[in-house]
Design a protein around this motif. Sequence first.
Motif, mmCIF file in Angstrom:
data_model
loop_
_atom_site.group_PDB
_atom_site.id
_atom_site.type_symbol
_atom_site.label_atom_id
_atom_site.label_comp_id
_atom_site.label_asym_id
_atom_site.label_seq_id
_atom_site.Cartn_x
_atom_site.Cartn_y
_atom_site.Cartn_z
ATOM 1 N N GLY A 1 0.669 -1.435 0.018
ATOM 2 C CA GLY A 1 -0.026 0.014 0.061
ATOM 3 C C GLY A 1 0.748 1.320 0.081
ATOM 4 N N ILE A 2 2.036 1.232 0.267
ATOM 5 C CA ILE A 2 3.140 2.575 0.368
ATOM 6 C C ILE A 2 3.492 2.435 -0.913
ATOM 7 C CG2 ILE A 2 4.909 3.353 1.388
ATOM 8 C CD1 ILE A 2 2.758 3.271 3.437
ATOM 9 N N GLN A 3 3.403 3.709 -1.278
ATOM 10 C CA GLN A 3 3.961 4.122 -2.690
ATOM 11 C C GLN A 3 5.443 4.868 -2.448
ATOM 12 O OE1 GLN A 3 2.761 3.662 -5.912
ATOM 13 N NE2 GLN A 3 1.074 2.561 -4.861
ATOM 14 N N PHE A 4 6.738 3.899 -2.290
ATOM 15 C CA PHE A 4 7.761 4.725 -1.887
ATOM 16 C C PHE A 4 8.615 5.426 -2.879
ATOM 17 C CE2 PHE A 4 12.240 4.762 -0.631
ATOM 18 C CZ PHE A 4 12.117 4.999 0.823
ATOM 19 N N LYS A 5 8.708 6.782 -2.244
ATOM 20 C CA LYS A 5 9.478 7.734 -3.594
ATOM 21 C C LYS A 5 11.067 7.559 -3.199
ATOM 22 C CE LYS A 5 5.456 9.303 -4.647
ATOM 23 N NZ LYS A 5 4.829 8.281 -5.631
ATOM 24 N N ASP A 6 11.677 6.719 -4.163
ATOM 25 C CA ASP A 6 13.083 6.718 -3.998
ATOM 26 C C ASP A 6 13.822 7.852 -4.677
ATOM 27 O OD1 ASP A 6 15.607 5.805 -4.068
ATOM 28 O OD2 ASP A 6 15.083 4.031 -5.554
ATOM 29 N N TYR B 1 6.854 8.722 17.726
ATOM 30 C CA TYR B 1 6.081 9.056 16.701
ATOM 31 C C TYR B 1 5.363 7.957 15.882
ATOM 32 C CZ TYR B 1 9.753 8.311 13.586
ATOM 33 O OH TYR B 1 10.967 7.715 12.558
ATOM 34 N N SER B 2 4.492 8.105 15.214
ATOM 35 C CA SER B 2 4.081 7.488 14.066
ATOM 36 C C SER B 2 4.044 7.638 12.774
ATOM 37 C CB SER B 2 2.323 7.148 14.264
ATOM 38 O OG SER B 2 1.740 8.526 14.279
ATOM 39 N N LEU B 3 4.563 6.601 12.025
ATOM 40 C CA LEU B 3 4.916 6.998 10.703
ATOM 41 C C LEU B 3 3.750 6.384 9.799
ATOM 42 C CD1 LEU B 3 8.114 7.543 9.727
ATOM 43 C CD2 LEU B 3 8.010 4.832 9.427
ATOM 44 N N HIS C 1 15.110 19.657 8.274
ATOM 45 C CA HIS C 1 15.281 19.251 7.002
ATOM 46 C C HIS C 1 14.791 17.519 6.915
ATOM 47 C CE1 HIS C 1 15.731 18.652 2.342
ATOM 48 N NE2 HIS C 1 16.537 17.520 3.041
ATOM 49 N N ASP C 2 14.115 17.262 5.906
ATOM 50 C CA ASP C 2 14.002 15.782 5.740
ATOM 51 C C ASP C 2 13.640 15.511 4.108
ATOM 52 O OD1 ASP C 2 13.868 13.106 6.095
ATOM 53 O OD2 ASP C 2 12.047 12.911 7.460
ATOM 54 N N ASP C 3 13.895 14.207 3.600
ATOM 55 C CA ASP C 3 13.461 14.047 2.369
ATOM 56 C C ASP C 3 12.117 14.133 2.034
ATOM 57 O OD1 ASP C 3 13.036 11.769 3.588
ATOM 58 O OD2 ASP C 3 13.332 10.447 1.794
ATOM 59 N N LEU C 4 11.235 13.812 2.894
ATOM 60 C CA LEU C 4 9.755 13.612 2.287
ATOM 61 C C LEU C 4 8.806 13.805 3.718
ATOM 62 C CD1 LEU C 4 8.128 11.006 -0.036
ATOM 63 C CD2 LEU C 4 7.383 11.139 2.304
ATOM 64 N N LEU C 5 7.912 14.648 3.662
ATOM 65 C CA LEU C 5 6.719 14.998 4.285
ATOM 66 C C LEU C 5 5.493 13.975 4.054
ATOM 67 C CD1 LEU C 5 5.371 16.605 6.851
ATOM 68 C CD2 LEU C 5 4.685 18.154 4.868
ATOM 69 N N ALA C 6 5.182 13.175 5.028
ATOM 70 C CA ALA C 6 4.079 12.210 4.417
ATOM 71 C C ALA C 6 2.958 12.653 5.582
ATOM 72 C CB ALA C 6 4.491 10.657 4.357
ATOM 73 N N THR C 7 2.778 11.850 6.444
ATOM 74 C CA THR C 7 1.552 11.903 7.672
ATOM 75 C C THR C 7 1.884 13.379 8.446
ATOM 76 O OG1 THR C 7 2.592 10.675 8.921
ATOM 77 C CG2 THR C 7 0.922 9.733 7.726
ATOM 78 N N GLY C 8 3.401 13.632 8.487
ATOM 79 C CA GLY C 8 3.841 14.732 9.228
ATOM 80 C C GLY C 8 4.200 14.132 10.848
ATOM 81 N N GLY C 9 3.905 13.009 11.183
ATOM 82 C CA GLY C 9 4.477 12.424 12.357
ATOM 83 C C GLY C 9 5.785 12.663 12.804
ATOM 84 N N THR C 10 6.793 12.161 11.752
ATOM 85 C CA THR C 10 8.241 12.323 11.821
ATOM 86 C C THR C 10 8.505 13.785 12.530
ATOM 87 O OG1 THR C 10 8.475 10.358 10.506
ATOM 88 C CG2 THR C 10 10.385 11.594 11.395
ATOM 89 N N ALA C 11 8.103 14.637 11.556
ATOM 90 C CA ALA C 11 8.149 16.105 11.478
ATOM 91 C C ALA C 11 7.767 16.615 12.906
ATOM 92 C CB ALA C 11 7.915 16.881 10.277
ATOM 93 N N GLU D 1 6.655 16.490 -0.736
ATOM 94 C CA GLU D 1 5.538 16.266 0.087
ATOM 95 C C GLU D 1 4.405 15.367 -0.567
ATOM 96 O OE1 GLU D 1 4.482 20.313 1.592
ATOM 97 O OE2 GLU D 1 2.575 19.376 2.027
ATOM 98 N N LEU D 2 3.682 14.622 0.313
ATOM 99 C CA LEU D 2 2.730 13.608 -0.107
ATOM 100 C C LEU D 2 1.421 14.465 0.302
ATOM 101 C CD1 LEU D 2 3.818 10.179 0.717
ATOM 102 C CD2 LEU D 2 4.190 11.465 -1.421
ATOM 103 N N ASP D 3 1.002 15.506 -0.779
ATOM 104 C CA ASP D 3 -0.287 16.516 -0.285
ATOM 105 C C ASP D 3 -1.217 15.812 0.011
ATOM 106 O OD1 ASP D 3 1.439 18.583 -1.134
ATOM 107 O OD2 ASP D 3 0.489 18.695 -3.116
HETATM 108 P P1 AMP Z 1 5.674 10.857 7.978
HETATM 109 O O1 AMP Z 1 6.096 10.949 9.532
HETATM 110 O O2 AMP Z 1 4.607 10.020 7.864
HETATM 111 O O3 AMP Z 1 5.537 12.211 7.718
HETATM 112 O O4 AMP Z 1 6.743 9.975 7.219
HETATM 113 C C1 AMP Z 1 7.998 10.784 6.958
HETATM 114 C C2 AMP Z 1 9.224 9.924 6.919
HETATM 115 O O5 AMP Z 1 9.110 8.659 6.506
HETATM 116 C C3 AMP Z 1 10.216 10.562 6.258
HETATM 117 O O6 AMP Z 1 11.752 10.392 6.997
HETATM 118 C C4 AMP Z 1 10.280 9.905 5.091
HETATM 119 O O7 AMP Z 1 11.709 9.544 4.396
HETATM 120 C C5 AMP Z 1 9.646 8.699 5.345
HETATM 121 N N1 AMP Z 1 8.442 8.225 4.431
HETATM 122 C C6 AMP Z 1 7.106 8.193 4.684
HETATM 123 N N2 AMP Z 1 6.346 7.710 3.563
HETATM 124 C C7 AMP Z 1 7.213 7.793 2.562
HETATM 125 C C8 AMP Z 1 7.240 7.423 1.070
HETATM 126 N N3 AMP Z 1 5.772 7.093 0.598
HETATM 127 N N4 AMP Z 1 8.186 7.389 0.213
HETATM 128 C C9 AMP Z 1 9.426 7.689 0.916
HETATM 129 N N5 AMP Z 1 9.714 7.943 2.132
HETATM 130 C C10 AMP Z 1 8.690 7.867 3.038
#
Ligand code: AMP
Length: 177
Positions: free
Chosen positions: A24-29, A99-101, A124-134, A156-158
């Motif tokens: 279910g995860i679309q990983f952005k490489d 935190y939750s990912l 700074h991070d590579d990607l903002l998904a749910t915002g839990g990590t940030a 950012e995964l809008d």
């Molecule tokens: P989140 O806490 O959900 O915002 O997830 C952000 C963290 O998880 C970042 O450190 C990303 O590197 C990693 N991450 C979450 N989802 C993805 C995704 N779809 N593709 C690549 N990295 C992701």
Amino acid sequence: MSRSISLELIKNEIRNIPDFPTPGIQFKDITTVLKQADLFSFLVDTLAEIFQDKGITKIACIESRGFILGGALAGKIGAGFVPIRKPGKLPAETLRREYSLEYGTDAIEIHKDAIIPGDVVLLHDDLLATGGTASAAVALLKGLDPSKICLSFLCELDFLEGRKHLQEYEVSSLIHF
Ligand code: AMP
């Protein structure tokens, strides 16, 4: 001959890996972008243009993909580099936050002496998904009393609306999915 580079081109170069690391995860490489010298330096220059005049003293980067562009940017704009790492990796006294990912849960840590009061911190991070990590990283940073925090992501995964959890802060993302 050098090619014309844009964020649109870079977006197209990011490799999508379906169902990684879980279904279910679309990983952005982003390794497909980072390995191309002209794209890497375009990204560092673009980030530097945005952040060089903001008085940033430290760039706090989230392990491990956040280290890559965050570290290069710190060198370019003359800011210090601060690692935010998974538990047990930092050797000195740390603050920790759970935190939750997008997939699973985790925790992050920062050295207690990494930030001093008055620091202007770019997270700074590579990607903002749910915002839990940030959000967890911002909570860690706030505990060290910086004068300002702003946030930078490559992607950012809008649709996950992670930005909603970060409304008090300036959030910049170069590429939106
Ligand atoms: P989140 O806490 O959900 O915002 O997830 C952000 C963290 O998880 C970042 O450190 C990303 O590197 C990693 N991450 C979450 N989802 C993805 C995704 N779809 N593709 C690549 N990295 C992701």
